[in-house]
Structure formats: structure tokens, C-alpha cells
Scaffold this motif. Structure first.
Motif: not given
Length: 88
Positions: A30-35, A63-73
């Protein structure tokens, strides 16, 4: 900035097992995925958890890091669960 990072140690405090899964689909990030983002063919330690929003099981890569809304899922179609290891 809210960041989720679940470690193996944190995951095993709630359940005494680890799941291992291979990434089968790393396309269409996704374009807005950060992490962190998985790599196809790589095996990861994961935890499967029900999404309260989508109502489906999601794969959390430990162990993965990610921002909302996806976090590490990640969606379940991206991974194939290979093995569950129970810890003594």
C-alpha cells in the motif's frame, strides 16, 4: 507517531508457542504503508490474531515495526504457515 513492534518475548508471554510462516506474496505494498515489509520466500516468526476492524485473522510478523493503520499486520493471503513450535 504510533508504532507497533511485537517481539518474540512479548508474544510468548501471552501464548507458549511460535508460528513460522513463509511470505508468498509481497506485491502491492500500500502506498501509505510506513514500516517493514516482508520479502517473498523468506520465513518469519509470526503470530496470527483476529483483526478487530476487518474481522479476519491477520499475520503479525514479530519484530517488524510499522505505523498505523497497518502496524506490523498483513493479510493472510501473503503468508503460508509452515510450523507451530510449542515452548517448554
Amino acid at each position: 507517531m504510533e508504532v507497533a513492534n511485537h517481539t518474540i518475548a512479548e508474544a510468548t508471554t501471552t501464548a507458549p508457542y511460535l508460528d513460522y510462516a513463509v511470505c508468498r506474496d509481497a506485491s502491492n505494498r500500500p502506498a501509505n504503508h510506513v514500516g517493514d515489509w516482508p520479502v517473498e520466500g523468506v520465513i518469519y516468526t509470526v503470530r496470527v490474531a483476529e483483526s478487530r476492524v476487518e474481522g479476519i485473522p491477520l499475520i503479525h510478523v514479530l519484530g517488524f515495526e510499522g505505523e498505523a493503520p497497518y502496524f506490523n499486520a498483513f493479510a493472510p493471503h501473503r503468508f503460508e504457515i509452515l510450523e507451530r513450535v510449542w515452548l517448554n
